[in-house]
Design a protein around this motif. Structure first.
Motif, PDB file in Angstrom:
ATOM      1  N   ASN A 112      -0.924  -7.776   4.354  1.00 45.79           N
ATOM      2  CA  ASN A 112      -0.665  -6.600   3.544  1.00 45.79           C
ATOM      3  C   ASN A 112       0.012  -6.966   2.215  1.00 45.79           C
ATOM      4  O   ASN A 112      -0.383  -6.507   1.146  1.00 45.79           O
ATOM      5  N   TYR A 113       1.020  -7.839   2.275  1.00 42.16           N
ATOM      6  CA  TYR A 113       1.725  -8.228   1.057  1.00 42.16           C
ATOM      7  C   TYR A 113       0.856  -9.101   0.168  1.00 42.16           C
ATOM      8  O   TYR A 113       0.933  -9.022  -1.059  1.00 42.16           O
ATOM      9  N   ALA A 116      -1.357  -6.881  -1.697  1.00 45.56           N
ATOM     10  CA  ALA A 116      -0.616  -6.225  -2.781  1.00 45.56           C
ATOM     11  C   ALA A 116      -0.433  -7.189  -3.950  1.00 45.56           C
ATOM     12  O   ALA A 116      -0.581  -6.803  -5.116  1.00 45.56           O
ATOM     13  N   ASP A 120      -1.721  -6.697  -7.828  1.00 47.02           N
ATOM     14  CA  ASP A 120      -0.815  -6.843  -8.959  1.00 47.02           C
ATOM     15  C   ASP A 120      -1.382  -7.849  -9.960  1.00 47.02           C
ATOM     16  O   ASP A 120      -1.381  -7.622 -11.174  1.00 47.02           O
ATOM     17  N   PRO A 209       3.651  -1.918   0.369  1.00 49.81           N
ATOM     18  CA  PRO A 209       2.624  -2.677  -0.345  1.00 49.81           C
ATOM     19  C   PRO A 209       1.413  -1.817  -0.709  1.00 49.81           C
ATOM     20  O   PRO A 209       0.828  -2.008  -1.782  1.00 49.81           O
ATOM     21  N   CYS A 212       2.124  -0.238  -3.869  1.00 47.19           N
ATOM     22  CA  CYS A 212       1.955  -1.195  -4.976  1.00 47.19           C
ATOM     23  C   CYS A 212       0.488  -1.318  -5.351  1.00 47.19           C
ATOM     24  O   CYS A 212       0.148  -1.402  -6.546  1.00 47.19           O
ATOM     25  N   ILE A 213      -0.378  -1.337  -4.346  1.00 48.41           N
ATOM     26  CA  ILE A 213      -1.814  -1.472  -4.619  1.00 48.41           C
ATOM     27  C   ILE A 213      -2.308  -0.257  -5.394  1.00 48.41           C
ATOM     28  O   ILE A 213      -3.024  -0.390  -6.395  1.00 48.41           O
ATOM     29  N   SER A 216      -1.085  -0.444  -8.947  1.00 42.29           N
ATOM     30  CA  SER A 216      -1.846  -1.460  -9.689  1.00 42.29           C
ATOM     31  C   SER A 216      -3.193  -0.906 -10.127  1.00 42.29           C
ATOM     32  O   SER A 216      -3.615  -1.112 -11.268  1.00 42.29           O
TER      33      SER A 216
END
Ligand SMILES: *[C@@H]1O[C@H](CO)[C@@H](O)[C@H](O)[C@H]1NC(C)=O
Length: 309
Positions: A112-113, A116, A120, A209, A212-213, A216
């Motif tokens: 998952n991270y 992300a 980014d 995350p 964050c996606i 982005s």
């Protein structure tokens, strides 16, 4: 008096994907193909990226690491399922069960991270191309990757420790083909109130995350729409297309898995579980290799080098 089993010496019974014999045979055959394909596909992705100097950039560093995580992820459950089916046993030790629970949550979080971080990276490349090299320094990939592993394991640890503390009475039959944490909670005779709360908290942490996606991609799309040109749209699409496909597949199955009552389980859930456990890790390399010309040429060179030597 209730009969309590000491969990350290306990064996669990994995009832299988659906628990029906014919369907178990089908899933055995399916996994027998899917597992080696997942291993080979992800291994080739790593080899191709490492062997081609043109792919030594952030995006492919993340992709190689994603493949690395996926190799582990499919190895947590599939070989055990295959071996049990072959040996005609359904048992798994409590320690084995804990290992599965920990690794699935940890690797899933790590995946998952990394996804992300990739989003980014795409966003910076498209919306701030001039600053790309200063923002994404060579060290940032290492940092993001190591960070993903650390945070992934840290997120899994509370669940693992809480599961160690459970006691089990009566039936140890897990209605799944691997030790799914919710199935285990259902079997426990301890008070699982806190455990369930922690799982919901974990799902909350898991959404960070994803946020964050989304942010982005908002950046990516707003950049593309500010100067609408066919070339810009095509560039954004060729950079992000594979990632968007993988992200949709990944979160689609994750939501099917976890955004439902934790303790219910039906045939539909079984199909989603198989998608999540076996299919997604297998499909990632294909999604990237089919779409990326660079990946295809790196793979081609990898094979021609092997053949000529
Ligand atoms: C993962 O990323 C690190 C840090 O950049 C890199 O050194 C390593 O080779 C990558 N792992 C794989 C399997 O490619």
């Amino acid at each position: 008096m209730r009969e309590e089993n000491k969990s350290s010496t306990l064996d669990f019974i994995l009832l299988g994907v659906t628990g029906q014999q014919e369907q178990e045979d089908f899933f055995f055959i399916l996994f027998l193909f899917v597992y080696p394909i997942a291993l080979i596909g992800n291994l080739l992705t790593i080899l191709a990226i490492h062997s081609d100097i043109r792919l030594h950039n952030h995006m492919y560093c993340f992709l190689a690491n994603l493949s690395f995580v996926d190799i582990f992820f499919s190895s947590v459950t599939l070989p055990k399922m295959l071996a049990n089916h072959l040996l005609g046993t359904e048992a798994v030790s409590f320690g084995g069960c804990l290992r599965q629970i920990h690794l699935i949550i940890a690797l899933d979080n790590t995946d998952n991270y990394i996804l992300a971080a990739m989003a980014d990276d795409h966003a910076v490349a498209i919306s701030r191309p001039l600053h790309y090299t200063t923002i994404m320094s060579p060290r940032s990939c290492v940092l993001l990757v190591v960070g993903s592993w650390v945070v992934g394991n840290a997120n899994a640890l509370p669940h693992t420790l809480l599961t160690v503390g459970l006691s089990f009475c009566g039936s140890q039959k897990v209605a799944n083909f691997y030790c799914y944490i919710a199935s285990l909670l259902k079997l426990s005779c301890s008070n699982i109130h806190f455990n369930v709360k922690m799982i919901y908290l974990g799902i909350g942490v898991f959404s960070v995350p994803l946020l964050c996606i989304v942010i982005s991609y908002v950046h990516v799309f707003s950049t593309v729409l500010q100067v609408p040109s066919t070339k810009g749209v095509l560039k954004a699409f060729s950079t992000c297309g594979s990632h968007l496909t993988v992200v949709s597949l990944y979160y689609g199955t994750i939501m099917g898995m976890y955004f439902r009552p934790l303790t219910s389980y039906s045939l539909k859930d079984a199909v989603i579980t198989v998608m999540y456990m076996a299919m997604t890790p297998m499909l990632n390399p294909f999604i990237y290799s089919f779409r990326s010309r660079d990946m295809k040429s790196a793979l081609g060179k990898l094979f021609s080098k092997r053949i000529s030597s």
